[in-house]
Write an enzyme that holds these catalytic residues in place. Structure first.
Site, PDB file in Angstrom:
ATOM      1  N   GLY A  52      16.658-124.814-117.977  1.00  0.00           N
ATOM      2  CA  GLY A  52      16.055-125.036-119.285  1.00  0.00           C
ATOM      3  C   GLY A  52      15.049-126.182-119.233  1.00  0.00           C
ATOM      4  O   GLY A  52      13.921-125.982-118.812  1.00  0.00           O
ATOM      5  N   SER A 124      15.795-124.377-111.181  1.00  0.00           N
ATOM      6  CA  SER A 124      14.784-124.776-112.147  1.00  0.00           C
ATOM      7  C   SER A 124      15.137-126.163-112.681  1.00  0.00           C
ATOM      8  O   SER A 124      15.351-127.087-111.894  1.00  0.00           O
ATOM      9  CB  SER A 124      14.672-123.720-113.239  1.00  0.00           C
ATOM     10  OG  SER A 124      13.514-123.897-114.015  1.00  0.00           O
TER      11      SER A 124
END
Length: 343
Positions: A52, A124
Site C-alpha cells: 500500500g 512493494s
C-alpha cells in the site's frame, strides 16, 4: 551480493488455509490492529507485511507458506483492513500512523505472540516496512523474502507520481488536474530541471493529502477516484493481473488506501532520504531473497539492484515476464524461496 539470476519457476501455491487464532491488538493512540495466525502452531514463525501502504492483508498471502512447516502471522497495518479506526472514516486520526508507529506495532505483535525471531515476507510498500523494521531490530529477523522491492526514497516517490508521466502524459495531466492544480508544461514537463520536477510532485501529493481529508464526502470520493485511476494507468501495460487492480477494490478499501498513501508519500514516509540503502549493512547475517519483475514501471528494477549490492547476504532474482503486478513465474520464485527457508 550473490550473482543475479533470472527466475526459473517452482510450482503452484500451497492450498488455501484458515487462521487458527486471531485478535485485535491494542497498540495505543486509540488504534486496534487486527492479526491472525495460520499453519503449524509450533512451526517456523513468519510475518506477512502487506503493501500500500493501506492495502490490508489478504487470504491469498497465506498460500505462499507451507502450512506443515510455518506458523504464519498476518496483520492489517494501522487504519486499514480490519484494523480500527478505519481510514475510510474521516474521523480517524492519522497523526498516529507513521513508519515508526508501524515498526513499533510489529514489535508489539511479536512480543504478544511470544515469538523470538521471525522471517519477514512482503512486497512493494511492504518491502520498505520490512527493511525499516529489520534495520531497527536485526536480532529479531531470521530471513527476508521481498517481492517488488521499494525503499520509498523521495526519488522513488517522484518517479511513481511524476516521472512516469513521461510514459503516460495524458494520464498524468489528469492526475495533476484532479489535485486542482494547473498543468504548466514549462514546469511540469519531465525534461525540465530536476528541482522543478520534485517540487511539482510534492505539491501534487500534498494537494491530494488535503483533498482526502476534506469534510465533503464528494470531494474525498473524487480525489480517491482520480488517484486510483493514475495508479492503474502506471500498471496498465503489464500483461499479467487485473487491468484495474486499484479501481476494482471496494470503495471503502480504495478510500483507506488513498488516504494512507497520500499521508505517507507526502511526508516521504518519515524516512531520511536513502536511509534504508545507507543502513543496509545492518542486515548482514540475515539471508534474503529479492524477487523483482524486469518490467516493473511502478517500482523500477534499479532499486532492487542497489539494495542487493548494499546487503551482503541478499540474492536478487530478476523475473523476465513480470512487472509490479507480478506473474506466475514471480509467484513461484517467492514460494520457492519461502519453502527453502522453512528448513
Amino acid at each position: 551480493m550473490s550473482p543475479v539470476r533470472t527466475a526459473s519457476g517452482a510450482g503452484p501455491l500451497h492450498p488455501p488455509i484458515d487462521p487458527y487464532e486471531q485478535g485485535m491488538l491494542d497498540v495505543g493512540d486509540g488504534n486496534l490492529v487486527h492479526w491472525e495466525v495460520c499453519g503449524k502452531p509450533r512451526g517456523k514463525p513468519a510475518l506477512v507485511v502487506h503493501g500500500g501502504p493501506g492495502s490490508g492483508c489478504t487470504p491469498y498471502a497465506r498460500r505462499f507458506f507451507d502450512p506443515e512447516r510455518y506458523r504464519t502471522v498476518l496483520f492489517d497495518q494501522r487504519n486499514c483492513g480490519r484494523s480500527t479506526p478505519h481510514a475510510a472514516d474521516p474521523a480517524a486520526d492519522m497523526r498516529h500512523n507513521t513508519t515508526a508507529h508501524l515498526i513499533a506495532d510489529m514489535e508489539r505483535l511479536r512480543e504478544h505472540l511470544g515469538i523470538e525471531r521471525w522471517l519477514l515476507y512482503g512486497g512493494s510498500w511492504g518491502s520498505t516496512l520490512i527493511l525499516a523494521y529489520a534495520e531497527a531490530h536485526p536480532e529479531r529477523v531470521s530471513e527476508i523474502v521481498i517481492s517488488s522491492v521499494t525503499t520509498t526514497r523521495r526519488s522513488e516517490i517522484e518517479w511513481l507520481y511524476g516521472g512516469a508521466g513521461a510514459v503516460f502524459p495524458a494520464e498524468w495531466h489528469r492526475f495533476r488536474n484532479g489535485a486542482g492544480l494547473p498543468v504548466d508544461d514549462s514546469r511540469t514537463g519531465w525534461s525540465g530541471p530536476a528541482a522543478d520536477r520534485s517540487a511539482v510532485v510534492r505539491e501534487t501529493l500534498r494537494a491530494y493529502a488535503r483533498l482526502v481529508e476534506s469534510p465533503d464526502q464528494a470531494v474525498r470520493e473524487r480525489a480517491t477516484a482520480d488517484w486510483v485511476t493514475w495508479e492503474d494507468a502506471v500498471l496498465s501495460q503489464e500483461p499479467n493481473g487485473s487491468p484495474t487492480p486499484y479501481a476494482k477494490r471496494p470503495p471503502t478499501a480504495q478510500q483507506a488506501l488513498v488516504r494512507i498513501c497520500a499521508h505517507y508519500f507526502s511526508h516521504g514516509a518519515w524516512l531520511d532520504e536513502g536511509a534504508l540503502l545507507r543502513d543496509a549493512g545492518r542486515l548482514a547475517g540475515i539471508p534474503g531473497v529479492l524477487v523483482h519483475g524486469r518490467y516493473d514501471l511502478g517500482g523500477p528494477l534499479g532499486t532492487a539492484w542497489e539494495l542487493a549490492r548494499a546487503w551482503p547476504d541478499a540474492r536478487l532474482i530478476v523475473v523476465q515476464d513480470a512487472g509490479h503486478k507480478g506473474s506466475d513465474t514471480q509467484r513461484d520464485e517467492v514460494r520457492a524461496a519461502l519453502d527453502a527457508f522453512a528448513g
